[in-house]
Write a protein that holds these residues in place. Structure first.
Motif, mmCIF file in Angstrom:
data_model
loop_
_atom_site.group_PDB
_atom_site.id
_atom_site.type_symbol
_atom_site.label_atom_id
_atom_site.label_comp_id
_atom_site.label_asym_id
_atom_site.label_seq_id
_atom_site.Cartn_x
_atom_site.Cartn_y
_atom_site.Cartn_z
ATOM 1 N N SER A 121 1.021 6.425 -6.935
ATOM 2 C CA SER A 121 -0.183 7.341 -7.230
ATOM 3 C C SER A 121 0.165 8.780 -7.307
ATOM 4 O O SER A 121 -0.284 9.809 -8.201
ATOM 5 C CB SER A 121 -1.319 7.258 -6.339
ATOM 6 N N SER A 176 1.713 1.784 -3.517
ATOM 7 C CA SER A 176 0.663 2.309 -4.415
ATOM 8 C C SER A 176 0.458 3.733 -4.125
ATOM 9 O O SER A 176 0.197 4.458 -5.066
ATOM 10 C CB SER A 176 -0.571 1.543 -4.056
ATOM 11 N N PRO A 208 3.564 -3.704 -5.469
ATOM 12 C CA PRO A 208 2.404 -2.739 -5.074
ATOM 13 C C PRO A 208 0.979 -3.355 -5.339
ATOM 14 O O PRO A 208 0.862 -4.674 -5.878
ATOM 15 C CB PRO A 208 2.535 -1.587 -6.195
ATOM 16 N N SER A 209 0.249 -2.990 -4.355
ATOM 17 C CA SER A 209 -1.251 -3.606 -4.595
ATOM 18 C C SER A 209 -1.685 -3.860 -5.800
ATOM 19 O O SER A 209 -2.369 -4.753 -6.243
ATOM 20 C CB SER A 209 -2.079 -2.912 -3.674
ATOM 21 N N GLN A 230 0.808 -1.175 0.039
ATOM 22 C CA GLN A 230 0.118 -0.100 0.006
ATOM 23 C C GLN A 230 0.992 1.289 0.149
ATOM 24 O O GLN A 230 0.657 2.269 -0.638
ATOM 25 C CB GLN A 230 -0.958 -0.084 1.158
#
Length: 487
Positions: free
Chosen positions: A114, A110, A129-130, A107
């Motif tokens: 992002s 991620s 990553p997720s 997480q």
């Protein structure tokens, strides 16, 4: 005299122009001056010339580099990694490893991805990553690592590829034929058990065929103990012993493993209703109907299920070799972990495929300066030295990934009983280590629905309460819908 002054003036002007245009060898020694944030920098040779002395690996000694390192803190803990980092920084004092450890690293990754800030992103990390890595690789966000397989490990003459355990190179995730991850430790899954109890009861510790395995389960049950457990709260734990790698084994037994592997990795052909997968789930269902799995597994966590083995309530648990380090504070004195892989085969001459889930599998962020990426590769190589492997094994309960580790008896004795049992099993059986991975990413909602159906059904299939075939057929419809939409 005027002629001499005129000539001197022209020379000075020419020198000024050359310096202003960036004469070779005149650039500064800072990290930023040698490499841009886009990842396009000067070559190692140029950096070495600009900075003066270089190490044996060709990288400059006097250019300060800090690597942001995202470390997944799982069952192996992190103390040993601190020791490995300290030894690396002592060997290369101009390099600093800035580690952030987290049990939820997927997480964390991620979130950083992002944010879209390459400067704040980790230079290297050891967890996907997720959302997985296929999309990242296809978008050019990950650094290709094919060259690392051919590099020599600092304390050995052989290359990484030559010194890896059987099946590790083949198990490394590849996307369109390119390797984007580099494993540094092994992680073997299967059924782990109380070795002392097996010896007391005279139970078979090494069944080599499906018939021998089911005979063992029948004997354990007859002696008043439930044969197998796993954490139904986290149904993916079934994969350690009964997962997708077992379909590889069944396909190999049936003579079509190469075709099956190609289909599996690329989501071609039947995904859930192919013959190998149906056979796998039907055999699990048959075991469940005979009551060979603990009836309370839907409500069990991973520590609770492993505790059942420590307490003698259940004979075996589906998990990874990290179980010993994870449960070290709960195990009674003298407890020893044994290991077996579930044999879905009919003869010992057929290959027993073992679930190989490489841990500390490293990724490097592509949009980092070249010098950072080169040092990140050197750090990965450092983690493959025998000293680093020993630290991970002794203090983290990890499984060494080098095939020459057991040649040193003193190092071998520092392994935990779970790791020794796995290595002994590999030595005594016709095994093939392999990691099941997909080389294609599917993002359609029907994909998630298919796996949600599977996860919701797993406990009831293992308990013999739900016929797997109708579930597999529903899953197949959903996954084919997702594949068609993806195209």
């Amino acid at each position: 005299m005027k002629k001499v002054m005129y000539t001197l003036t022209l020379f000075i002007l020419a020198l000024i122009v050359l310096v202003g245009c960036g004469m070779p060898g005149m650039s500064g020694g800072s990290q930023e001056s040698t490499s841009g944030s886009s990842g396009e920098g000067n070559s190692t040779e140029q950096e070495g010339q600009a900075s003066g002395e270089v190490y044996d690996n060709g990288l400059p000694k006097d250019v300060e580099v800090t690597l942001k390192y995202g470390f997944f803190e799982g069952g192996n803990g992190r103390k040993w990694m601190g020791d490995v980092i300290a030894s690396f920084e002592q060997e290369y004092p101009n390099v600093t490893i800035d580690m952030l450890s987290s049990p939820d690293m997927s997480q964390v990754l991620s979130t950083r991805i992002s944010a879209g800030d390459d400067e704040e992103m980790f230079d290297l990390f050891n967890r996907a990553p997720s959302g997985g890595v296929v999309g990242l690789a296809e978008a050019g966000k990950l650094e290709p690592l094919d060259d690392v397989w051919e590099k020599k490990i600092p304390d050995a003459d052989g290359t990484v590829k030559e010194l890896m355990m059987n099946g590790i190179y083949e198990s490394s995730d590849r996307i369109e034929g390119v390797s984007y991850t580099m494993p540094t430790l092994a992680s073997v899954g299967g059924l782990f058990f109380n070795k002392n109890l097996f010896e007391e009861q005279g139970w078979n510790q090494n069944p080599q065929t499906w018939d021998e395995f089911t005979a063992l389960l029948e004997q354990i049950q007859a002696d008043g103990i439930t044969p197998i457990t796993f954490p139904g709260m986290y149904p993916y734990y079934h994969d350690w012993a009964f997962g997708d790698v077992e379909t590889y084994e069944i396909a190999d037994k049936n003579g079509n493993v190469d075709e099956y592997l190609e289909d599996y990795q690329n989501y071609t052909g039947e995904v859930f209703t192919n013959p190998a997968n149906i056979e796998r789930w039907e055999k699990v269902y048959e075991l469940g109907q005979k009551g060979y799995f603990h009836e309370g597994l839907p409500a069990l966590s991973h520590t609770q299920s492993q505790m059942q083995v420590l307490q003698g309530d259940v004979a075996m648990v589906s998990t990874g070799h990290h179980v010993e380090n994870e449960m070290k504070n709960s195990a009674p004195e003298g407890f020893k972990w044994g290991y077996m892989s579930v044999p879905f085969i009919d003869s010992p001459d057929q290959k027993n495929w073992m679930r190989q889930g490489t841990t500390n599998g490293y990724y490097i962020w592509a949009a980092k300066p070249d010098l950072n990426k080169q040092w990140a590769k050197e750090f990965i190589l450092w983690m493959l030295t025998l000293d680093a492997q020993e630290k991970a094994a002794e203090f983290g309960g990890a499984m060494p990934i080098r095939n020459d580790f057991i040649d040193d008896e003193e190092r071998y004795e520092k392994l935990l009983s779970s790791s020794k049992s796995v290595l002994k099993y590999i030595d005594e059986n016709n095994v093939q280590l392999r990691k099941a991975y997909r080389a294609v990413s599917i993002t359609h909602p029907s994909y998630d629905q298919a796996y949600k159906l599977r996860d919701e059904a797993i406990s009831n299939i293992f308990l013999g309460k739900k016929d797997p075939l109708p579930v597999l057929e529903q899953m197949e419809e959903l996954i084919q819908e997702a594949i068609t939409a993806q195209k």
